[in-house]
Design a protein around this motif. Structure first.
Motif, PDB file in Angstrom:
ATOM      1  N   SER A  73      -2.055   5.553 -12.015  1.00  0.00           N
ATOM      2  CA  SER A  73      -2.296   4.713 -10.840  1.00  0.00           C
ATOM      3  C   SER A  73      -2.434   3.253 -11.241  1.00  0.00           C
ATOM      4  CB  SER A  73      -3.557   5.195 -10.124  1.00  0.00           C
ATOM      5  OG  SER A  73      -3.759   4.469  -8.951  1.00  0.00           O
ATOM      6  N   TYR A  74      -3.105   2.997 -12.348  1.00  0.00           N
ATOM      7  CA  TYR A  74      -3.274   1.615 -12.800  1.00  0.00           C
ATOM      8  C   TYR A  74      -1.953   1.022 -13.284  1.00  0.00           C
ATOM      9  CZ  TYR A  74      -8.189   2.448 -12.210  1.00  0.00           C
ATOM     10  OH  TYR A  74      -9.403   2.746 -11.676  1.00  0.00           O
ATOM     11  N   LEU A  75      -1.133   1.817 -13.948  1.00  0.00           N
ATOM     12  CA  LEU A  75       0.188   1.346 -14.358  1.00  0.00           C
ATOM     13  C   LEU A  75       1.052   1.046 -13.137  1.00  0.00           C
ATOM     14  CD1 LEU A  75       0.912   3.684 -17.402  1.00  0.00           C
ATOM     15  CD2 LEU A  75       0.326   1.242 -17.441  1.00  0.00           C
ATOM     16  N   ALA A  76       0.966   1.889 -12.123  1.00  0.00           N
ATOM     17  CA  ALA A  76       1.733   1.663 -10.892  1.00  0.00           C
ATOM     18  C   ALA A  76       1.287   0.375 -10.210  1.00  0.00           C
ATOM     19  CB  ALA A  76       1.581   2.855  -9.940  1.00  0.00           C
ATOM     20  N   VAL A  77      -0.004   0.110 -10.162  1.00  0.00           N
ATOM     21  CA  VAL A  77      -0.493  -1.102  -9.498  1.00  0.00           C
ATOM     22  C   VAL A  77      -0.111  -2.349 -10.298  1.00  0.00           C
ATOM     23  CG1 VAL A  77      -2.847  -1.430 -10.374  1.00  0.00           C
ATOM     24  CG2 VAL A  77      -2.357  -1.927  -8.022  1.00  0.00           C
ATOM     25  N   THR A  87       5.746 -12.314  -9.401  1.00  0.00           N
ATOM     26  CA  THR A  87       7.054 -12.960  -9.509  1.00  0.00           C
ATOM     27  C   THR A  87       7.321 -13.941  -8.367  1.00  0.00           C
ATOM     28  OG1 THR A  87       7.885 -11.068 -10.748  1.00  0.00           O
ATOM     29  CG2 THR A  87       9.524 -12.533  -9.776  1.00  0.00           C
ATOM     30  N   PRO A  88       7.166 -13.536  -7.093  1.00  0.00           N
ATOM     31  CA  PRO A  88       7.412 -14.518  -6.027  1.00  0.00           C
ATOM     32  C   PRO A  88       6.429 -15.694  -6.035  1.00  0.00           C
ATOM     33  CG  PRO A  88       7.264 -12.297  -5.108  1.00  0.00           C
ATOM     34  CD  PRO A  88       6.923 -12.212  -6.554  1.00  0.00           C
ATOM     35  N   LEU A  89       5.160 -15.418  -6.311  1.00  0.00           N
ATOM     36  CA  LEU A  89       4.186 -16.519  -6.322  1.00  0.00           C
ATOM     37  C   LEU A  89       4.462 -17.498  -7.446  1.00  0.00           C
ATOM     38  CD1 LEU A  89       0.721 -14.966  -5.390  1.00  0.00           C
ATOM     39  CD2 LEU A  89       1.959 -16.746  -4.195  1.00  0.00           C
ATOM     40  N   LEU A  90       4.806 -16.986  -8.618  1.00  0.00           N
ATOM     41  CA  LEU A  90       5.136 -17.883  -9.723  1.00  0.00           C
ATOM     42  C   LEU A  90       6.387 -18.693  -9.404  1.00  0.00           C
ATOM     43  CD1 LEU A  90       4.299 -15.573 -12.743  1.00  0.00           C
ATOM     44  CD2 LEU A  90       3.033 -17.589 -11.990  1.00  0.00           C
ATOM     45  N   VAL A 104       5.959  -7.196  -9.970  1.00  0.00           N
ATOM     46  CA  VAL A 104       7.243  -7.328  -9.284  1.00  0.00           C
ATOM     47  C   VAL A 104       7.096  -7.948  -7.895  1.00  0.00           C
ATOM     48  CG1 VAL A 104       9.166  -6.002  -8.312  1.00  0.00           C
ATOM     49  CG2 VAL A 104       8.287  -5.453 -10.583  1.00  0.00           C
ATOM     50  N   ALA A 105       6.129  -7.481  -7.129  1.00  0.00           N
ATOM     51  CA  ALA A 105       6.047  -7.879  -5.719  1.00  0.00           C
ATOM     52  C   ALA A 105       5.148  -9.084  -5.463  1.00  0.00           C
ATOM     53  CB  ALA A 105       5.555  -6.696  -4.882  1.00  0.00           C
ATOM     54  N   GLY A 122       0.818  -1.212   0.000  1.00  0.00           N
ATOM     55  CA  GLY A 122       0.000   0.000   0.000  1.00  0.00           C
ATOM     56  C   GLY A 122       0.848   1.257   0.000  1.00  0.00           C
ATOM     57  N   LEU A 123       1.875   1.284   0.830  1.00  0.00           N
ATOM     58  CA  LEU A 123       2.780   2.435   0.861  1.00  0.00           C
ATOM     59  C   LEU A 123       3.536   2.579  -0.458  1.00  0.00           C
ATOM     60  CD1 LEU A 123       4.110   2.021   4.499  1.00  0.00           C
ATOM     61  CD2 LEU A 123       2.693   3.904   3.645  1.00  0.00           C
ATOM     62  N   ALA A 124       3.989   1.458  -1.007  1.00  0.00           N
ATOM     63  CA  ALA A 124       4.701   1.498  -2.289  1.00  0.00           C
ATOM     64  C   ALA A 124       3.786   1.992  -3.402  1.00  0.00           C
ATOM     65  CB  ALA A 124       5.261   0.120  -2.626  1.00  0.00           C
ATOM     66  N   LEU A 125       2.542   1.548  -3.401  1.00  0.00           N
ATOM     67  CA  LEU A 125       1.591   1.980  -4.414  1.00  0.00           C
ATOM     68  C   LEU A 125       1.327   3.483  -4.319  1.00  0.00           C
ATOM     69  CD1 LEU A 125      -0.358   1.392  -6.702  1.00  0.00           C
ATOM     70  CD2 LEU A 125      -2.062   0.765  -4.995  1.00  0.00           C
TER      71      LEU A 125
END
Length: 143
Positions: A84-88, A98-101, A94-95, A63-66
């Protein structure tokens, strides 16, 4: 940095935690139960208050990063809602994706649970992006 950044990020994190918990319990609860009980880690998994509280931290960081990404992009590019949509989407890729995959590829979490969780995270984050845009960009452009 506007003072609104911290409160917007925390609100976004709270919403992601609430809707993530609801989605993971009500929609994916059975899937996660099967994934966890069928894994090699089931015997070592402890549910403590610290584990549960620790699981809340990433969404507050997201949330803070967004909020921060949205604010920076809006200042550098334009005040379009698209920022905002590009940022999300960037944050999701990235966050979260990537880790879930990576965990699915390592056979730590079944692919079905991974893909459903990725979908859930995206469905939650898109309305949060709207909230962030309204609080960080739209209101600062009116002042």
């Amino acid at each position: 940095m506007p003072p609104r950044l911290l409160s917007t990020g925390l609100i976004a994190g709270l919403l992601m935690n609430i809707f993530g918990w609801l989605g993971n319990q009500l929609w994916l609860g059975r899937e996660w139960d099967l994934a966890i009980t069928g894994s090699a880690f089931a015997a070592t998994r402890e549910r403590t208050i610290w584990n549960e509280l620790g699981s809340l931290a990433p969404d507050f960081v997201y949330g803070l990063a967004l909020a921060w990404l949205c604010w920076l992009c809006a200042r550098a590019l334009n005040r379009s809602r698209r920022v905002s949509y590009l940022a999300v989407i960037a944050l999701w890729l990235v966050a979260i994706a990537t880790p879930l995959l990576g965990t699915a590829n390592a056979s730590l979490v079944p692919w079905r649970v991974t893909l459903l969780t990725l979908l859930l995270a995206l469905v939650i984050m898109i309305p949060v992006a709207e909230l962030v845009w309204r609080r960080m960009v739209q209101t600062t452009s009116q002042t």
